[in-house]
Structures are given as C-alpha cells and as structure tokens.
Design an enzyme around this catalytic site. Structure first.
Site: not given
Ligand code: EPZ
Length: 419
Positions: A22-23, A92, A116, A121, A307, A329, A399
């Site tokens: 998916k990701n 998202r 969420c 996020r 995850d 994370v 999902r």
């Molecule tokens: C991706 O989300 C995945 N989703 C998530 O999987 C996964 O948990 C996450 O990466 C971490 O591995 C998809 O790939 C579609 P991040 P993403 O940006 O990109 C902070 C699932 O269940 N952050 O790596 O949204 C954020 O708050 C989902 O399949 C900022 O502060 O995650 C978090 O603490 C859930 N500012 C950390 O970075 C930003 O602009 C990591 O988030 C962006 C992120």
C-alpha cells in the site's frame, strides 16, 4: 461501520501470499501524475486507500483502469489541478499530489490533510521543501495552493526528521523541475522510497541515492510511460508473521521481501520464534512456546517499524516477563493499548514508552478499532484470547489489508465479517 467476529485460541497453520505494498502504491500513483505517456502498474493491492488515490487521479483528469491487480494510468487530456476536499479528507497520503501537479501544470490546490488517531500529522516539512523548490504556498480556509514561481538551479533540503511522506513528496516534485539539482538530506530510507525512485527513473527521471539518507535529483522535462511492479507489502507480511507467532502457529508466508523485515525478524528470533527460509521470497514461521520478553525501540527504517508497533505489543502481552516498546516516530500512537487492556493485558504507557507485563491468559471481549494497524493488533489479540472477540468499527482495516478475512481463514482462523 462493520465488525469482525474472531474465534480465540486459534493456531495459524498453512500458507498465505503477501499483496503489493500500500505504502509504495500510493506514492507511485502520485508520481504517475508526472507521466506524459501510459503507465502500467502491477501487483497493486485492491485497498480502500489505493482506490481513493485512483479517484484522485481521475478527478485530476487522468484515465485509470484497474483489474486483477494491474492498473493502467493514461495522462490527462484536460487536467484539473484542484483536488476536492472529500477525497483528501479520506486519506493523508492524498496531500502528496500537490507537488507533482504544481510542477507539471504550474499550479495546484489540495486541502490540508486532517489529523488521525495516531497523532498530529503536520505537513510543515512538505511545505517548507516545496518553497525551497521555488513554489509559492498559500493556505486559505484549509486549502493549500502551490504555484511555481521561480526556477531554482541548485538547492539542498535538510529534513528535520526522516519523514517518509516529505521525502516522497519532494523527490517526486523535484523529478520534473527541468534543470534543477536537488539534494535531500536526512531522507527516509524505507523500501517504499527505493521503489518510488525506481519508478521515477523508469519514466526518464534522474534520482540517485534512494535508500540512503542523501538523495540527489536532477530535474528532467519530458517523461515517458513505463511498466512497474509494486514491491511486496512488508507491513502486511510482518502483521501475518506476528499473528502466526502469537498463536504458536506453523505457517509459510510467500511473496515477501525478507530483507525488508530484518528488524522484525531480530526481535521475533530473540523472543523464541523459529524462521526457516524456504525461498528468497518465502519464509516459514514456527512458534511453540510463550515468547521471551524483549526490548524494542521503534525508529525510522531500517529500525523496527512504527506500523508494526501495535501488533508486536499484542504479541508480547502473553510473554514470559516484562517487555518495553519505545515509540520514537508517533509518540502518542498507543490508542490500541486501552483496547488491549480490555482483553486482560497488563500494559503501562509513559512518555512514549509501553511497558508490557506478560500475562497467562487473554479473554475475548468487545473492542473498538482506532486505526488500521490498531485493528490488526486487536485481531491478533482476538486470535490469542480465550473465547470470542468482537472488533467494532473495523472497516478501516480494509484500508491496509487486502482480503484479510480470506487470508486468515486460509491460515485456519475462524473469523467472520459482519456489516
Ligand atoms: C508514512 O506516513 C506511512 N504512510 C505511515 O503508515 C507510517 O506510519 C509513517 O510513514 C512512518 O513510517 C504512508 O506511507 C502512506 P512521516 P507519513 O512523515 O509519511 C512528523 C500506515 O499504517 N512529520 O514519516 O505521514 C510526523 O508527525 C501508515 O500504513 C512532521 O513533523 O509519516 C511524525 O512524527 C500510518 N512534519 C514523523 O514526522 C511533516 O511535514 C514521521 O512521519 C511530516 C512529518
């Protein structure tokens, strides 16, 4: 919202096949917006989130056909670069179409993603990065508009945190900024980033260093079409591996990439799980006792994936002692713990760390799913528990888990979905 009825004291045996990631599919579909010619994507999982992303491409004027795991995307003849709120609200990852559309057509508008259940996020890294790439950003009434204002020759973008989404969004946007040289530092290293780079290079872009903390992109103007096979879903695979171990099962998991799950295998081997590699893309999982306790730190790849954090906590709830799981994370990603306590699990959460005191027995109960990975953790607990478990508000599990009822039934679980 439907519910799952799970018969307890299951022992998962047999074999299942892992679906496409998916990701990886989601960012690759966003990158397909760049294409000037037809794109064929194989091994695409039929999931709610993937369907939402396809709807977004259609709303942008692209033609998308999807059948038996293969999607065909044809470029837009009359593009639309204003993506409706009701589509972005659902998922998202939709936000990541902003940059590619604005890079290709000069301007685009997408609504800010909502929060969420796994925490706030923000998208500040995305917006700051787009500004460094030469886009003006306006945010009005929850709608973000990006407009390509200036041509940048060379820029270094250092991410404060190796954000998966920000890395993917900026990499994809930079890929077609003709003549722009971009370096992303502190980039995410997840396998999905490498799969996206592989796709971008296949359509004529020039992306180097994916899978390391430093990614270099040389923007190119024209893109071609391509045929690309999405990598296996390491989180789906890890979820089933944990479920087999949690039920003291003995089963084979096929179509996975073993090298994407090293951190999980290390933890499970320490807890007593036996792995035997049948083939490069196939592993046999055997567990005959209660797990030994472990200490886990959840970190960005190649560390233990966030995850799989809810699922491993469910698994450790019947360990022979006390385990700790430190989440770095999404520090507040513990909504599933309250639900696991209803099974009789003994878990404390303080300041981003879960302390799990192993118990002898879990009892089947009524619970509520809070996000798709939490729902998977509740299914695992239900399989481990004595008696019947009812998981309400469970539709979000679809999902991220293609045909989960069929796959678990194939592993001899007794599980039923009710509308
Ligand atoms: C991706 O989300 C995945 N989703 C998530 O999987 C996964 O948990 C996450 O990466 C971490 O591995 C998809 O790939 C579609 P991040 P993403 O940006 O990109 C902070 C699932 O269940 N952050 O790596 O949204 C954020 O708050 C989902 O399949 C900022 O502060 O995650 C978090 O603490 C859930 N500012 C950390 O970075 C930003 O602009 C990591 O988030 C962006 C992120």
């Amino acid at each position: 919202m439907g519910r799952l009825i799970v018969q307890g004291q299951a022992r998962l045996v047999g074999s299942i096949k892992v679906s496409g990631s998916k990701n990886s599919a989601l960012p690759v579909f966003a990158a397909a917006l760049l294409c000037d010619e037809k794109v064929i994507l194989q091994n695409v999982p039929d999931l709610m989130d993937v369907r939402t992303m396809m709807e977004i491409l259609v709303s942008a004027g692209y033609r998308v056909d999807f059948e038996n795991g293969t999607a065909t995307v044809n470029p837009a003849t009359t593009p639309n670069t204003v993506i409706p709120y009701e589509l972005v609200r659902k998922m998202r990852a939709s936000f990541n179409v902003l940059g590619p559309l604005a890079a290709k057509y000069g301007t685009a508008s997408v609504s800010l993603p909502g929060g969420c259940s796994i925490g706030v996020r923000p998208v500040d890294y995305h917006l700051e990065g787009l500004q460094k790439l030469g886009f003006s950003i306006q945010v009005e009434r929850g709608i973000v508009t990006a407009h390509l204002e200036s041509k940048i020759d060379h820029v270094i973008i250092s991410l404060p945190f190796p954000s998966v989404g920000a890395t993917e969004h900026l990499m994809t946007t930079a890929a077609i900024l003709d003549g722009t040289h971009v370096i992303i530092e502190n980039a995410a290293m997840e396998p999905e980033i490498e799969d996206l780079a592989d796709f971008l290079n296949k359509i004529g872009c020039r992306v180097f260093g994916a899978g390391t903390r430093r990614i270099e992109i040389f923007g190119t103007k024209r893109t071609t079409g391509c045929s690309h096979r999405i990598i296996p879903d390491r989180i789906e695979a890890g979820t089933y591996i944990i479920a087999i171990a949690a039920t003291r099962g003995d089963a084979v998991v096929e179509n996975l990439n073993i090298s994407h799950l090293t951190a999980l295998f290390d933890v499970l081997k320490t807890s007593g799980v036996i792995f035997s590699q049948v083939r490069q893309d196939c592993v046999r999982v055997t567990m005959s006792e209660s797990p030994r306790p472990v200490k886990i730190q959840v970190t960005p790849y190649p560390g233990f994936p966030t995850d799989l954090q809810p699922q491993i906590i469910a698994f450790l709830s019947k360990a022979q002692g006390t385990s700790t799981v430190i989440e770095t994370v999404f520090k507040s990603r513990f909504q599933h713990v309250d639900e696991l306590r209803r099974f009789g699990a003994k878990i404390e959460v303080t300041d981003g760390t879960a302390i799990i005191h192993g118990v002898e027995k879990l009892s089947g109960v009524q619970v509520n799913a809070t996000d798709l990975r939490a729902a998977a953790a509740l299914v695992i607990a239900g399989l481990m528990a004595e008696g019947i478990t009812v998981i309400n508000e469970v539709d979000q599990i679809f999902r991220g888990y293609e045909n989960i009822v069929e796959k678990l039934s194939k592993l001899s679980a007794v599980i039923e979905y009710q509308e």
